[in-house]
Structures are given as C-alpha cells and as structure tokens.
Design a protein around this motif. Structure first.
Motif, PDB file in Angstrom:
ATOM      1  N   GLU A  37       3.128   9.445  -5.588  1.00  0.00           N
ATOM      2  CA  GLU A  37       2.251   9.468  -4.425  1.00  0.00           C
ATOM      3  C   GLU A  37       0.806   9.717  -4.863  1.00  0.00           C
ATOM      4  OE1 GLU A  37       2.739   8.647  -1.389  1.00  0.00           O
ATOM      5  OE2 GLU A  37       0.833   9.358  -0.555  1.00  0.00           O
TER       6      GLU A  37
ATOM      7  N   LYS B 131      -9.299  16.946   8.354  1.00  0.00           N
ATOM      8  CA  LYS B 131     -10.463  16.212   8.835  1.00  0.00           C
ATOM      9  C   LYS B 131     -10.139  15.320  10.033  1.00  0.00           C
ATOM     10  CE  LYS B 131     -14.354  13.657   7.002  1.00  0.00           C
ATOM     11  NZ  LYS B 131     -14.851  12.870   5.886  1.00  0.00           N
TER      12      LYS B 131
ATOM     13  N   ASP C 129     -19.379   9.004   8.387  1.00  0.00           N
ATOM     14  CA  ASP C 129     -18.376   9.847   7.740  1.00  0.00           C
ATOM     15  C   ASP C 129     -17.148   9.052   7.347  1.00  0.00           C
ATOM     16  OD1 ASP C 129     -19.039  12.373   7.297  1.00  0.00           O
ATOM     17  OD2 ASP C 129     -18.378  13.172   9.236  1.00  0.00           O
ATOM     18  N   GLN C 130     -16.700   8.239   8.298  1.00  0.00           N
ATOM     19  CA  GLN C 130     -15.470   7.490   8.074  1.00  0.00           C
ATOM     20  C   GLN C 130     -15.665   6.407   7.024  1.00  0.00           C
ATOM     21  OE1 GLN C 130     -12.894   6.787  11.509  1.00  0.00           O
ATOM     22  NE2 GLN C 130     -14.491   7.613  12.809  1.00  0.00           N
ATOM     23  N   LEU C 131     -16.878   5.874   6.961  1.00  0.00           N
ATOM     24  CA  LEU C 131     -17.144   4.847   5.954  1.00  0.00           C
ATOM     25  C   LEU C 131     -17.198   5.445   4.550  1.00  0.00           C
ATOM     26  CD1 LEU C 131     -19.846   2.654   7.681  1.00  0.00           C
ATOM     27  CD2 LEU C 131     -17.802   1.782   6.576  1.00  0.00           C
TER      28      LEU C 131
ATOM     29  N   MET D  52       0.821  -1.216   0.000  1.00  0.00           N
ATOM     30  CA  MET D  52       0.000   0.000   0.000  1.00  0.00           C
ATOM     31  C   MET D  52       0.851   1.260   0.000  1.00  0.00           C
ATOM     32  SD  MET D  52      -3.298  -0.185   0.108  1.00  0.00           S
ATOM     33  CE  MET D  52      -4.527   0.257   1.315  1.00  0.00           C
ATOM     34  N   ARG D  53       2.147   1.078   0.040  1.00  0.00           N
ATOM     35  CA  ARG D  53       3.093   2.188   0.169  1.00  0.00           C
ATOM     36  C   ARG D  53       2.754   3.055   1.383  1.00  0.00           C
ATOM     37  NH1 ARG D  53       4.775   4.033  -4.990  1.00  0.00           N
ATOM     38  NH2 ARG D  53       5.181   6.016  -3.977  1.00  0.00           N
TER      39      ARG D  53
ATOM     40  N   ARG E 273      -2.463   7.200  -4.451  1.00  0.00           N
ATOM     41  CA  ARG E 273      -3.714   7.496  -3.746  1.00  0.00           C
ATOM     42  C   ARG E 273      -4.910   6.898  -4.462  1.00  0.00           C
ATOM     43  NH1 ARG E 273      -1.787  12.762  -2.487  1.00  0.00           N
ATOM     44  NH2 ARG E 273      -2.928  13.669  -4.213  1.00  0.00           N
TER      45      ARG E 273
ATOM     46  N   ARG F  24      -4.964   3.173  -3.278  1.00  0.00           N
ATOM     47  CA  ARG F  24      -5.329   2.930  -1.880  1.00  0.00           C
ATOM     48  C   ARG F  24      -6.832   3.063  -1.683  1.00  0.00           C
ATOM     49  NH1 ARG F  24      -1.098   7.104  -0.212  1.00  0.00           N
ATOM     50  NH2 ARG F  24       0.838   5.906  -0.210  1.00  0.00           N
ATOM     51  N   GLY F  25      -7.390   2.068  -1.072  1.00  0.00           N
ATOM     52  CA  GLY F  25      -8.816   2.136  -0.782  1.00  0.00           C
ATOM     53  C   GLY F  25      -9.674   1.781  -1.975  1.00  0.00           C
TER      54      GLY F  25
ATOM     55  N   MET G  62     -15.500  -0.777   5.773  1.00  0.00           N
ATOM     56  CA  MET G  62     -14.819   0.405   5.258  1.00  0.00           C
ATOM     57  C   MET G  62     -13.843   0.026   4.147  1.00  0.00           C
ATOM     58  SD  MET G  62     -13.754   3.209   7.876  1.00  0.00           S
ATOM     59  CE  MET G  62     -12.108   2.953   8.339  1.00  0.00           C
TER      60      MET G  62
ATOM     61  N   VAL H  75     -13.962  10.136  -2.325  1.00  0.00           N
ATOM     62  CA  VAL H  75     -12.736  10.582  -2.985  1.00  0.00           C
ATOM     63  C   VAL H  75     -12.558   9.870  -4.320  1.00  0.00           C
ATOM     64  CG1 VAL H  75     -10.225  10.712  -2.804  1.00  0.00           C
ATOM     65  CG2 VAL H  75     -11.612  10.989  -0.770  1.00  0.00           C
ATOM     66  N   HIS H  76     -12.897   8.573  -4.326  1.00  0.00           N
ATOM     67  CA  HIS H  76     -12.559   7.758  -5.494  1.00  0.00           C
ATOM     68  C   HIS H  76     -13.614   7.793  -6.592  1.00  0.00           C
ATOM     69  CE1 HIS H  76      -8.968   6.206  -3.768  1.00  0.00           C
ATOM     70  NE2 HIS H  76      -9.577   5.720  -2.714  1.00  0.00           N
TER      71      HIS H  76
ATOM     72  N   LYS I  14      -5.198   7.231   5.550  1.00  0.00           N
ATOM     73  CA  LYS I  14      -4.292   7.198   4.410  1.00  0.00           C
ATOM     74  C   LYS I  14      -4.588   5.982   3.531  1.00  0.00           C
ATOM     75  CE  LYS I  14       0.469   8.316   3.499  1.00  0.00           C
ATOM     76  NZ  LYS I  14       1.851   8.043   3.860  1.00  0.00           N
ATOM     77  N   ALA I  15      -4.886   4.870   4.194  1.00  0.00           N
ATOM     78  CA  ALA I  15      -5.162   3.640   3.447  1.00  0.00           C
ATOM     79  C   ALA I  15      -6.440   3.754   2.623  1.00  0.00           C
ATOM     80  CB  ALA I  15      -5.265   2.458   4.409  1.00  0.00           C
ATOM     81  N   LYS I  16      -7.272   4.753   2.959  1.00  0.00           N
ATOM     82  CA  LYS I  16      -8.491   4.953   2.177  1.00  0.00           C
ATOM     83  C   LYS I  16      -8.233   5.774   0.926  1.00  0.00           C
ATOM     84  CE  LYS I  16     -11.039   5.790   6.095  1.00  0.00           C
ATOM     85  NZ  LYS I  16     -12.139   6.435   6.853  1.00  0.00           N
ATOM     86  N   GLY I  17      -7.036   6.351   0.841  1.00  0.00           N
ATOM     87  CA  GLY I  17      -6.707   7.127  -0.346  1.00  0.00           C
ATOM     88  C   GLY I  17      -6.964   8.619  -0.200  1.00  0.00           C
ATOM     89  N   LEU I  18      -7.112   9.101   1.033  1.00  0.00           N
ATOM     90  CA  LEU I  18      -7.300  10.542   1.225  1.00  0.00           C
ATOM     91  C   LEU I  18      -5.978  11.278   0.979  1.00  0.00           C
ATOM     92  CD1 LEU I  18      -9.522  10.845   4.429  1.00  0.00           C
ATOM     93  CD2 LEU I  18     -10.148  10.221   2.113  1.00  0.00           C
TER      94      LEU I  18
ATOM     95  N   MET J  75      -7.527  -2.068   3.153  1.00  0.00           N
ATOM     96  CA  MET J  75      -6.663  -2.594   4.204  1.00  0.00           C
ATOM     97  C   MET J  75      -7.360  -2.580   5.561  1.00  0.00           C
ATOM     98  SD  MET J  75      -2.679  -1.962   4.524  1.00  0.00           S
ATOM     99  CE  MET J  75      -1.662  -2.897   5.625  1.00  0.00           C
TER     100      MET J  75
ATOM    101  N   GLU K 223     -16.058   8.503   3.394  1.00  0.00           N
ATOM    102  CA  GLU K 223     -15.102   9.483   2.875  1.00  0.00           C
ATOM    103  C   GLU K 223     -14.207   8.902   1.782  1.00  0.00           C
ATOM    104  OE1 GLU K 223     -12.593  11.014   5.938  1.00  0.00           O
ATOM    105  OE2 GLU K 223     -11.975   9.044   6.620  1.00  0.00           O
ATOM    106  N   GLY K 224     -13.900   7.608   1.893  1.00  0.00           N
ATOM    107  CA  GLY K 224     -13.057   6.987   0.880  1.00  0.00           C
ATOM    108  C   GLY K 224     -13.728   6.945  -0.479  1.00  0.00           C
TER     109      GLY K 224
END
Ligand SMILES: Nc1ncnc2c1ncn2[C@@H]1O[C@H](COP(=O)(O)OP(=O)(O)OP(=O)(O)O)[C@@H](O)[C@H]1O
Ligand SMILES: [Mg+2]
Lengths: 330, 310
Positions: free
Chosen positions: A83, B221, A113-115, A56-57, A87, A90-91, A169, A121-122, B209-213, A96, A117-118
């Motif tokens: 990097e 946040k 929110d935490q579920l 996952m770097r 991104r 990742r996710g 998540m 982004v994607h 970070k692992a989520k790609g933010l 992970m 947010e990923g």
C-alpha cells in the motif's frame, strides 16, 4: 516496439457480497503505449470502472480483491506493490479523473489546496512552488485568472470548469498515464466537446498516455487511437479506431455501433438496440458470455468459451465466428 | 462574512429579548405572591413597604420597562429570599463553579465524543467499533443523576483521589463533569461515527486517495472536517442539555453553583432571582448558538455564499 508503458495481463477482480462472488473483471489483457490514447467501451456494469480502479488499486478491499493477473507499469507490477509503495504511484505516475466533477472535489477545501496537496506529498517542493505549478496547470486547462481562482471553493465553479480542475489536478505531478473514467458523462454536450478537445491538446503538449472509459462512441471516435470493447468483465474485441468502426468483427461490437445514430449514413436507418441483458456475474456462463444475446450463436458458443483470434497486428476478437477452426471449409 | 456575523448577532440580541420578555410575563402569571408566603402575619404597612422596595406596587407595564433597563445593565436588583444580598452577589459567587463544570463537561464531551466516533468509523464493524457504540448506548440511556450516584458510591468513596462532594480543587471537577458529559459525549460519538462512515464513501475521498495521500491525511484533511459539520450543528442543543443537567448534578455533588439558586428561586417566587438565572442560562445558550453559526460558516464555505446572496 520496446516495453509498453502499461501492460495488464489476465487481470481478474472479484467482489465478495452476501449473494456470493461477483466476478466483475474476468481475465482482461491489454497494453498502453507511451503517449497513446486507449478507450474502453461497453455497456453499464461490464467492469470498465473496476478495471480502471484496479490499475490504481482503488478497489475497496474488502469486498473487492484482485484475484489474478499482473499490472505492469514501466516494468513494475502494481498488483504486488505494498500500500505504501502504491501511494508513490498514485497521483505521481498515474493521474485519475472521475465521472462526476460535482462530487469529486471536496466542497469545504479551497481549490488551491486540493490542487497542490498531491504534489506536496510526492515532491520536495515549497508551497509557493506548488502554487506556481498549479497556476501553470490552470492556464493549461483554460481556467482564467488562475491566481484568484485558487482561493475559491468548488461550488464557485461550473460543472465544466470543475472537470477542468480535476484534469489539472491529475496532471500536477506530470504523470505518464492519465485514466479518465467517463470524464464527460456528467457534462452537457457542448462542454463535452470542449473537454475532449482539452484532452487532445494536453496530450499533444505533454505526451501523456490516456485511458479513457466511456459509453459514448462519439467521444471514442474523436480521441482514441485504439479501442477495447468490454463485455461482462472481458475484452471481446480490440483494435484501432478504424478497425473497430469500419470493420467490427464481434457481434457485440456491431450491436454497439448499430445502436448509436450515424451522421454520415442513411438518416432513415433504424437504431437497433441489443436485446436482452448481460449475464449474471455471480455465475458467468460456461461458453461465450454474449451467446444468449447473439444472433449468430452456434452450439459451440454455448458450451465453450472462445479464444482471442488475431485478425491484424492490433485487431483481436474473442468470438467463435472468427476462430480459425470455424472458418475452415469443410 | 462580516455581514453574516452582524446579522447573526442581531438575531441573538432579539432572541434574548424575547426570552427575557416571555420569562417576565410567565413569571408574573404564576399564581401566588412572593411577599405573601403565609408565614408571619406581617403588617399591611410592612407589606406595602416591601412591595415598593421590589417595585411590585407599580403597574406591570412599568415594572417591565424598569426591568428591561436593569437587565440591559446586568443589574438584577435585590433578592427576595435572602433580603440582605443582591442577586448579582449570589450569581457572582456561584457562577465560577457552574462555569467550570459546564466548560469541563462540554470540552470533555466534544473531544472524547469526536475521538471515539472517528475511531469507531475507521474500525467499522471491528471490536473497537462495537465497544465504542456500547459505551455510547450506556451513556445515552443511563440518566446522569444515576451515573452520578454510581460514581459517588463506587469511585469517590473508594478512591481517595476523587473527593465525594463540594468544590475547590481540579479533582472536584472530574466526576461531576464526567457524569454531565457522558450523554452529550455518546451523542457526539454516534453522530461523528455515522457521518464519518458516510463521508468516507464520498467521491472526493476517492479523489484524495488517487492523489497518493496517506489514510491519515485523508481522514484529517478531507473526512473529519466534513464529518464534523453536523456535530457543530447540535452543539447548541448539547449546551442546553449540559445546562439543564447541571442543576441536578450540582445538587448531587453539592457544588456551590448557580443551579441551586435557580431551583430554589422558582418555589420561592423570587422574581429577581428567576429572572437573573433565566437570563444567564438563556444568554449562554444563545451565545453558544451564535458561535455555532459562525463556526459553521467557517467550516463550510457554501454557507458564506448563501448569506451573501440574500
Ligand atoms: N464495491 C462493489 N461491491 C460489489 N460489486 C461491485 C462493487 N463495485 C463494482 N461491483 C460490480 O462490478 C461490476 C462492474 O462494475 P463497474 O463499475 O466496473 O461497471 P462499469 O462498466 O464501470 O459500468 P458503468 O458504465 O455503469 O460505470 C458490476 O456488476 C458491479 O455490480
Ligand atoms: Mg463506471
């Protein structure tokens, strides 16, 4: 067999510390096919987490550094991505899950929110669609009243429930690969079993490939298709679950198996710990890293590093005892 | 949440009452009489009249009750030093300047302190980190009255833009607010930096970070919010620092605030004025702590649960 989902080749990772360079991972090679479960086992400090985080770097750089090797995911080398490109992986392509569900969730943000947010982004989707997806996944991982639960905070969940949250998540963007770093270590035994069942169910339903890292051979036996046994930053033996459990060839693998209780075998059988401790990763020995602790060590073991010997299609071991040259009758 | 606020509110009222009471009795325990300053040989009759005017002829208990009633209605009575003016008048004329100065200082110290702290943490062990921390050490170790004099001497005297003293335009606010804010700013910057460094190593940051933010999303946040919790906690203490600092700063910059009244009233035994300023300062402080408690509950959901349980 076509191209594997993930192909790691000669991966080497080091950390520069005040005491010198810690060679945490020293030439790891393995592949993960689509939809299969690969376990990485080995005692503490052998480089399991570093290997997983390198994929996952997520290695802190500095002090960490991927010194050598490639990590191909669907033919793309993750080790050489920027990097920003990383991104996007990742996710999305790889999810992970970490060891401690108590600390892996942000205590001050709502679970919903935490579920979401990923995925926000994607993917170009609305918050409502993301929420709907989160509800689907909470259903999948067996959390009741998902709609209500989304508005709660992590402290309102038990340890097992939090690990379910973490799994949900990690699956939000439908990744092809799930990396779980000791996902059950922090949980009590009954919850462990539930989480393992959950992994199996999820794999059946989504076809996601899983890399599972663990100390627990019981977990491995239940879930894995293939096993990589790691020692001092190297994979010393790899094979299918059957091959590793019934036909272990590396003395270290045998040691690991002898040091856990067996339910099927003789109850009076003694557990045999592996004596000694792993070598110093600042200056790994010239020969086999396990030689100092090995009952079968030969002269060659101390002076020359063994090569991987192929035993069957899947079964390889890095030990002089199995080397073709050693087996030649004189 | 409502129950929590209500509980905090009652505590606040109770605290103010305790402060008012303590001040009242401590003040009366100071030796010396406000009416007998040993100046003009005023007649006994005149003294008695004055004593009656200020309620000083009553037993202490009665004075206390009358006093509590007045405080509750924010009526502090006539001043003893400038007998023609009510304490309320004097406070009203001084309060706006003090308030402006205090708010400007607090806002400036919080914003710049947090900003510097975050910046230093993100550039940990780099040049910016060191520079920021040197500024912080200077801010903490040079007393604000010395900073004020340096500001006046080197900045206000040379740069026309900054007035040397007095009050009126917004330019007047800058230098005193800066002098008053530098200590709290430095404390906030150091605290934010160390919290930020700590929070950035937490597991949930790695999860994010692992989520790609992006790093920016992670900082804003996930990290900042948690790093600011302890900063919010010390806001009460920092407000106190700004309040006490303001007595000195107002004096140096000749700002017509209430600080001057407070300082003078003590040497003059001006009971109503001492009481008024004490009540005002302590109310500000206690209200600030009340706000901090509520903010804390808003930022950290675990606190809310706690208050529900008990
Ligand atoms: N940030 C770091 N700085 C220096 N050394 C590190 C760092 N992270 C890991 N290491 C070193 O890398 C080696 C492998 O660590 P790793 O975390 O991969 O072990 P592990 O196999 O996951 O062990 P465990 O089962 O205890 O989790 C260890 O010797 C450790 O000291
Ligand atoms: Mg680990």
């Amino acid at each position: 067999m076509g191209q594997a989902l993930l192909e790691i080749n000669e991966l080497a990772v080091s950390f520069s510390t005040q005491g010198g360079e810690v060679q945490a991972v020293r030439g790891v090679t393995f592949a993960v096919e689509k939809g299969e479960t690969v376990a990485i086992v080995g005692e503490s400090g052998c480089g399991k987490s570093v290997t997983a985080q390198s994929i996952m770097r997520l290695i802190p750089e500095p002090p960490g550094r991927i010194k050598n090797g490639t990590i191909h995911m669907n033919g793309k080398d993750l080790a050489s991505l920027s990097e920003k490109q990383m991104r996007g992986v990742r996710g999305k392509q790889i999810g992970m899950i970490f060891q401690d569900p108590m600390t892996s969730l942000n205590p001050t943000l709502k679970v919903g929110d935490q579920l979401t947010e990923g995925i926000l982004v994607h993917q170009k989707i609305s918050k409502n669609e993301a929420k709907q997806e989160a509800i689907n996944l909470l259903n999948l991982v067996g959390i009741a009243n998902p709609e209500e639960r989304l508005n709660q905070y992590p402290h309102q969940f038990s340890g097992g429930m939090r690990q379910r949250l973490m799994i949900a998540m990690a699956l939000m963007c439908k990744p092809e690969l799930l990396i779980a770093d000791e996902p059950t270590t922090a949980l009590d035994v009954t919850i462990q079993a539930q989480i393992i069942d959950l992994f199996k169910e999820i794999q059946r339903k989504t076809g996601v490939a899983i890399i599972i890292i663990t100390h627990d051979l019981g977990v491995v036996a239940q879930i894995a298709d293939r096993i990589n046994v790691m020692y001092a930053g190297e994979i010393v033996e790899t094979g299918t679950v059957k091959e590793i459990f019934y036909d272990p060839q590396h003395p270290y693998t045998r040691g690991l198996l002898d040091s856990v209780p067996r339910l099927d075998g003789d109850r009076t059988q003694k557990l045999i710990p592996i004596v000694g401790s792993p070598p110093d990763l600042f200056s790994p020995p010239e020969g086999c890293a396990f030689a100092a602790r090995c009952d079968y060590a030969m002269d060659v073991c101390l002076s020359h590093d063994p090569e991987h010997t192929k035993l069957t299609d899947h079964h390889y071991t890095k030990c002089w005892l199995q080397d073709k040259r050693a087996q030649k009758p004189f | 949440m409502l129950k929590y606020i209500l509980k905090r509110f009652l505590w606040m009222i109770l605290t103010i009452w305790v402060i008012v009471t303590l001040t009242f009795f401590l003040m009366h325990a100071i030796p010396g009489d406000p009416l007998d300053m040993g100046d003009t040989g005023s007649s006994d009759a005149a003294s008695a009249n004055l004593a009656a005017y200020y309620n000083l002829d009553q037993p202490l208990g009665v004075q206390y009750v009358t006093y509590l009633k007045n405080v509750a209605t924010f009526d502090f009575g006539p001043s003893m030093t400038s007998r023609s003016r009510d304490v309320n008048d004097m406070i009203e004329s001084g309060f706006p300047a003090s308030l402006q100065l205090g708010i400007a200082s607090l806002v400036f110290s919080v914003i710049s302190g947090v900003f510097l702290g975050v910046f230093a943490a993100l550039r940990h062990n780099k040049m910016i980190d060191y520079i920021t921390m040197i500024i912080a050490v200077i801010g903490i170790s040079i007393p604000n009255f010395i900073q004020s004099m340096l500001f006046i001497n080197y900045i206000a005297v040379n740069v026309d833009f900054f007035p040397i003293a007095r009050w009126g335009t917004w330019q007047h606010v800058i230098l005193p607010a800066l002098a008053l804010a530098s200590g709290p700013m430095a404390i906030i910057a150091r605290l934010t930096r160390s919290n930020m460094l700590e929070v950035l190593t937490q597991d949930y940051i790695r999860t994010a970070k692992a989520k790609g933010l992006t790093s920016f999303q992670i900082v804003v946040k996930h990290a900042l919010r948690n790093a600011l919790l302890p900063v919010v906690t010390i806001m009460g203490a920092l407000t106190a620092a700004v309040l006490t600092g303001s007595f000195v700063i107002e004096r140096i910059f000749s700002i017509p605030g209430i600080g001057q009244y407070f300082v003078n009233s003590i040497s003059n035994r001006d009971y109503p004025m001492i009481m008024a300023t004490t009540v005002i300062y302590s109310t500000i402080l206690v209200v600030m702590m009340f706000i901090v408690d509520i903010l804390y509950g808003l930022i950290d959901p675990r606190i809310k649960l706690h208050s529900k349980e008990d």
